[in-house]
Design an enzyme around this catalytic site. Structure first.
Site, mmCIF file in Angstrom:
data_model
loop_
_atom_site.group_PDB
_atom_site.id
_atom_site.type_symbol
_atom_site.label_atom_id
_atom_site.label_comp_id
_atom_site.label_asym_id
_atom_site.label_seq_id
_atom_site.Cartn_x
_atom_site.Cartn_y
_atom_site.Cartn_z
ATOM 1 N N HIS A 53 0.465 -0.927 -0.148
ATOM 2 C CA HIS A 53 0.009 0.054 -0.562
ATOM 3 C C HIS A 53 0.999 1.156 -0.129
ATOM 4 O O HIS A 53 2.286 1.196 -0.213
ATOM 5 C CB HIS A 53 -0.646 -0.066 1.381
ATOM 6 C CG HIS A 53 -0.080 -0.427 2.613
ATOM 7 N ND1 HIS A 53 0.504 0.814 3.150
ATOM 8 C CD2 HIS A 53 -0.096 -0.836 3.812
ATOM 9 C CE1 HIS A 53 0.425 0.750 4.327
ATOM 10 N NE2 HIS A 53 0.509 -0.598 4.405
HETATM 11 P P1 TYD Z 1 -1.758 -3.166 7.674
HETATM 12 O O1 TYD Z 1 -1.084 -1.715 7.819
HETATM 13 O O2 TYD Z 1 -2.401 -2.950 6.393
HETATM 14 O O3 TYD Z 1 -0.177 -3.904 7.570
HETATM 15 P P2 TYD Z 1 1.473 -3.893 7.105
HETATM 16 O O4 TYD Z 1 1.264 -2.671 6.120
HETATM 17 O O5 TYD Z 1 1.906 -4.023 7.913
HETATM 18 O O6 TYD Z 1 0.836 -4.938 6.111
HETATM 19 O O7 TYD Z 1 -2.255 -3.253 8.799
HETATM 20 C C1 TYD Z 1 -3.007 -4.432 8.875
HETATM 21 C C2 TYD Z 1 -4.213 -4.861 9.791
HETATM 22 O O8 TYD Z 1 -3.566 -4.297 10.746
HETATM 23 C C3 TYD Z 1 -5.174 -3.510 8.918
HETATM 24 O O9 TYD Z 1 -6.938 -4.547 8.742
HETATM 25 C C4 TYD Z 1 -5.614 -2.286 9.452
HETATM 26 C C5 TYD Z 1 -5.135 -2.760 11.272
HETATM 27 N N1 TYD Z 1 -4.258 -2.105 12.257
HETATM 28 C C6 TYD Z 1 -4.880 -0.619 13.126
HETATM 29 O O10 TYD Z 1 -6.082 -1.622 13.025
HETATM 30 N N2 TYD Z 1 -3.670 -0.384 13.936
HETATM 31 C C7 TYD Z 1 -2.655 0.311 12.992
HETATM 32 O O11 TYD Z 1 -2.191 0.826 13.828
HETATM 33 C C8 TYD Z 1 -2.091 -0.266 11.936
HETATM 34 C C9 TYD Z 1 -0.896 -0.170 11.796
HETATM 35 C C10 TYD Z 1 -2.797 -1.479 10.983
#
Ligand code: TYD
Length: 136
Positions: free
Chosen positions: A53
């Site tokens: 992302h």
């Molecule tokens: P995401 O940022 O997509 O993770 P990565 O980039 O590490 O793969 O987040 C994964 C999931 O966790 C998504 O459903 C959102 C949730 N999340 C939170 O609830 N709070 C947070 O601070 C973060 C970073 C993610």
């Protein structure tokens, strides 16, 4: 923003004179933003990829507190891969850069220091939307 704006930043290290290990410290002026949230990735299974992302506003600083992983950076024109494997350096990712985290070693811990609270509305989760965003 360009992948060239993603910067390695050294984190000051204080080595104990009596051989009791190292201490690294981040004080407020090391990053170009105020840290609003801290989170960390761990227990990432071998072969798994995180990220995938970009953010509209959020800036991020990543540190491999333990182990190693690769960060694939993409500004829509150019891709660059940065390996993180030391707790005394980090990678600053400015706004508007697509990132993927991969090749996590066993036991890797990725610390993330970010410029804002969690807002799903700040995420761009489809690459096609990212291309439109940067073209806009
Ligand atoms: P995401 O940022 O997509 O993770 P990565 O980039 O590490 O793969 O987040 C994964 C999931 O966790 C998504 O459903 C959102 C949730 N999340 C939170 O609830 N709070 C947070 O601070 C973060 C970073 C993610």
């Amino acid at each position: 923003m360009s992948v060239k704006d993603c910067k390695h930043i050294s984190i000051p290290k204080i080595s104990d004179p009596d051989g009791r290990g190292n201490l690294s410290v981040l004080e407020k002026d090391i990053l170009p933003y105020e840290i609003k949230r801290v989170y960390y990735l761990y227990d990432v299974p071998s072969g798994s990829t995180r990220g995938g992302h970009a953010h509209k506003e959020l800036q991020q600083f990543l540190i491999a507190l333990s182990g190693s992983f690769d960060v694939v950076l993409d500004d829509g024109k150019e891709r660059r891969v940065v390996s993180l494997n030391r707790p005394d350096e980090g990678l600053l990712i400015p706004t508007g850069i697509w990132r993927e985290l991969e090749n996590f070693s066993s036991g890797a811990v990725c610390l993330s220091l970010v410029s804002d609270v969690y807002k799903e509305s700040d995420y761009i989760r489809e690459y096609a939307d990212f291309k439109s965003f940067i073209g806009a």
